[in-house]
Enzyme design. Structure first.
Site, PDB file in Angstrom:
ATOM      1  CG  LEU A 109       9.565 -11.614  -5.993  1.00 61.74           C
ATOM      2  CD1 LEU A 109       9.151 -12.397  -7.243  1.00 61.74           C
ATOM      3  CD2 LEU A 109      10.049 -10.218  -6.384  1.00 61.74           C
ATOM      4  N   GLY A 169       3.052  -6.406  -4.210  1.00 63.35           N
ATOM      5  CA  GLY A 169       3.416  -5.180  -4.939  1.00 63.35           C
ATOM      6  C   GLY A 169       4.221  -5.514  -6.181  1.00 63.35           C
ATOM      7  CG  HIS A 170       8.143  -7.269  -5.832  1.00 60.99           C
ATOM      8  ND1 HIS A 170       8.298  -7.687  -4.537  1.00 60.99           N
ATOM      9  CD2 HIS A 170       9.109  -6.339  -6.032  1.00 60.99           C
ATOM     10  CE1 HIS A 170       9.321  -7.047  -3.987  1.00 60.99           C
ATOM     11  NE2 HIS A 170       9.822  -6.229  -4.856  1.00 60.99           N
ATOM     12  CD  GLN A 204      19.792  -1.160  -5.897  1.00 57.86           C
ATOM     13  OE1 GLN A 204      19.919  -1.530  -7.060  1.00 57.86           O
ATOM     14  NE2 GLN A 204      18.605  -0.858  -5.394  1.00 57.86           N
ATOM     15  N   GLY A 257       7.738   0.761  -9.517  1.00 60.13           N
ATOM     16  CA  GLY A 257       6.719   1.140  -8.535  1.00 60.13           C
ATOM     17  C   GLY A 257       6.876   2.577  -8.062  1.00 60.13           C
ATOM     18  CB  SER A 312      11.655  -6.876   0.242  1.00 63.91           C
ATOM     19  OG  SER A 312      11.156  -6.978  -1.062  1.00 63.91           O
ATOM     20  NE  ARG A 313      15.912  -2.145   2.972  1.00 59.04           N
ATOM     21  CZ  ARG A 313      16.067  -1.738   1.714  1.00 59.04           C
ATOM     22  NH1 ARG A 313      15.009  -1.376   1.012  1.00 59.04           N
ATOM     23  NH2 ARG A 313      17.263  -1.689   1.148  1.00 59.04           N
TER      24      ARG A 313
HETATM   25  P1  AMP Z   1      12.596  -3.908  -5.057  1.00 58.22           P
HETATM   26  O1  AMP Z   1      12.601  -5.396  -5.136  1.00 58.22           O
HETATM   27  O2  AMP Z   1      12.317  -3.366  -3.697  1.00 58.22           O
HETATM   28  O3  AMP Z   1      13.801  -3.285  -5.709  1.00 58.22           O
HETATM   29  O4  AMP Z   1      11.361  -3.444  -5.916  1.00 58.22           O
HETATM   30  C1  AMP Z   1      11.224  -3.834  -7.267  1.00 58.22           C
HETATM   31  C2  AMP Z   1      10.145  -2.988  -7.885  1.00 58.22           C
HETATM   32  O5  AMP Z   1       8.918  -3.201  -7.191  1.00 58.22           O
HETATM   33  C3  AMP Z   1      10.454  -1.476  -7.801  1.00 58.22           C
HETATM   34  O6  AMP Z   1      10.071  -0.858  -9.022  1.00 58.22           O
HETATM   35  C4  AMP Z   1       9.595  -1.046  -6.659  1.00 58.22           C
HETATM   36  O7  AMP Z   1       9.227   0.322  -6.711  1.00 58.22           O
HETATM   37  C5  AMP Z   1       8.384  -1.952  -6.826  1.00 58.22           C
HETATM   38  N1  AMP Z   1       7.632  -2.035  -5.578  1.00 58.22           N
HETATM   39  C6  AMP Z   1       8.149  -2.251  -4.339  1.00 58.22           C
HETATM   40  N2  AMP Z   1       7.163  -2.201  -3.410  1.00 58.22           N
HETATM   41  C7  AMP Z   1       6.015  -1.958  -4.070  1.00 58.22           C
HETATM   42  C8  AMP Z   1       4.654  -1.788  -3.659  1.00 58.22           C
HETATM   43  N3  AMP Z   1       4.284  -1.841  -2.386  1.00 58.22           N
HETATM   44  N4  AMP Z   1       3.719  -1.572  -4.619  1.00 58.22           N
HETATM   45  C9  AMP Z   1       4.078  -1.497  -5.932  1.00 58.22           C
HETATM   46  N5  AMP Z   1       5.353  -1.636  -6.385  1.00 58.22           N
HETATM   47  C10 AMP Z   1       6.307  -1.872  -5.464  1.00 58.22           C
END
Ligand code: AMP
Length: 279
Positions: free
Chosen positions: A33, A36-37, A61, A149, A188-189
């Site tokens: 996390l 953004g999360h 996925q 996001g 995260s990457r």
């Molecule tokens: P992930 O863990 O990458 O699957 O992301 C989980 C959620 O966080 C998804 O809805 C993403 O679009 C959102 N997310 C990832 N990066 C950001 C960011 N920089 N700003 C806002 N939301 C984000």
């Protein structure tokens, strides 16, 4: 914060909370996390009295086994960040508790044109995996509102379609992209970037803004071509930089329509995506 590892126990707990009148907000994630999360958790907290976050690196996925194997996992730090953010419930299952052995993915093939392009074309099976896991998670959590996001814009279109088809009672929110100070979209990457690549990475957002500043009928095509050349130079390896209709993801036909600029670029060994609404 209460941590659940088993869907059945999460379901029973939430059933009780729902009976007590709780309005449930849900933020699905794959962990590692960042702010953004947490911004999604904050937005869920603003309109829901019970916020559920899930952390699950969903194998179905990932179309690239190496990406799955090296996906960052920081569970202890994640739990701390969620506690600090005031998240109420964390669902953190094991893959063996989510999927049956040899379980088939659900198909998103008939979702529309938008499923076939960009991430859909570059990552075969990716959106089938997204639809499969979210169908399970939405059924277990039965949220009133869900928060995703804009960073994963095409995923937002997929989730909206899934909700329309199977979970019409859920309210969908698309939340703004959080960026580092230098403009790089948080991801995260990003931790996989070398120091050298991390210095170069803000060029992605800068280049997008440059196209945005030429967003007029006369200049946009040339600006887009220039940007494509810029993000194709070593060590960038451009997969796509394109302007599409924001609802259908069809290539832009007229300048006036609601448009979005979308990019996927590999920097070293790290694949990064980003986007910008136009104007
Ligand atoms: P992930 O863990 O990458 O699957 O992301 C989980 C959620 O966080 C998804 O809805 C993403 O679009 C959102 N997310 C990832 N990066 C950001 C960011 N920089 N700003 C806002 N939301 C984000």
């Amino acid at each position: 914060m209460i941590l659940f590892k088993q869907a059945s126990q999460l379901f029973l707990y939430l059933e009780k909370k729902r009976a007590e009148g709780a309005h449930i907000g849900f933020v699905p994630t794959m962990g590692a996390l960042h702010a953004g999360h947490i911004s999604l958790i904050d937005q869920a907290k603003a309109s829901c009295d019970l916020v559920v976050c899930s952390i699950f690196v969903n194998p179905t996925q990932f179309n690239n086994p190496n990406d799955l194997a090296t996906y960052p996992r920081t569970p202890e730090r994640d739990i701390q960040l969620l506690e600090e953010a005031g998240c109420h419930v964390l669902f953190h299952p094991e893959a063996s508790d989510v999927y049956e052995p040899n379980e088939q993915k659900l198909s998103s093939a008939d979702y529309g044109y938008f499923i076939t392009v960009l991430e859909g074309a570059k990552r075969p099976g990716h959106f089938d995996g997204v639809v499969t896991i979210l169908t399970k998670l939405f059924a277990w959590v039965e949220p009133n509102e869900v928060y995703f996001g804009q960073k994963d814009y095409q995923q937002c279109l997929v989730v909206k379609e899934l909700i329309k088809r199977k979970f019409p009672e859920i309210k969908f929110h698309m939340c703004a992209i959080l960026r580092e100070k230098d403009g790089l979209a948080m991801s995260s990457r990003n931790v996989r970037l070398t120091a050298y690549e991390r210095k170069l990475a803000p060029a992605i957002y800068e280049t997008m803004l440059e196209v945005g500043s030429h967003w007029n009928a006369n200049e946009w095509q040339e600006a887009l071509a220039t940007a494509q050349t810029k993000l194709s130079k070593e060590p960038f390896n451009l997969e796509y930089l394109t302007i599409c209709n924001a609802e259908t993801l069809e290539p832009l036909s007229t300048f006036e329509e609601k448009a979005i600029l979308l990019v996927a670029v590999v920097l070293g060994n790290t694949r990064l995506i980003d986007n910008l609404m136009l104007p």
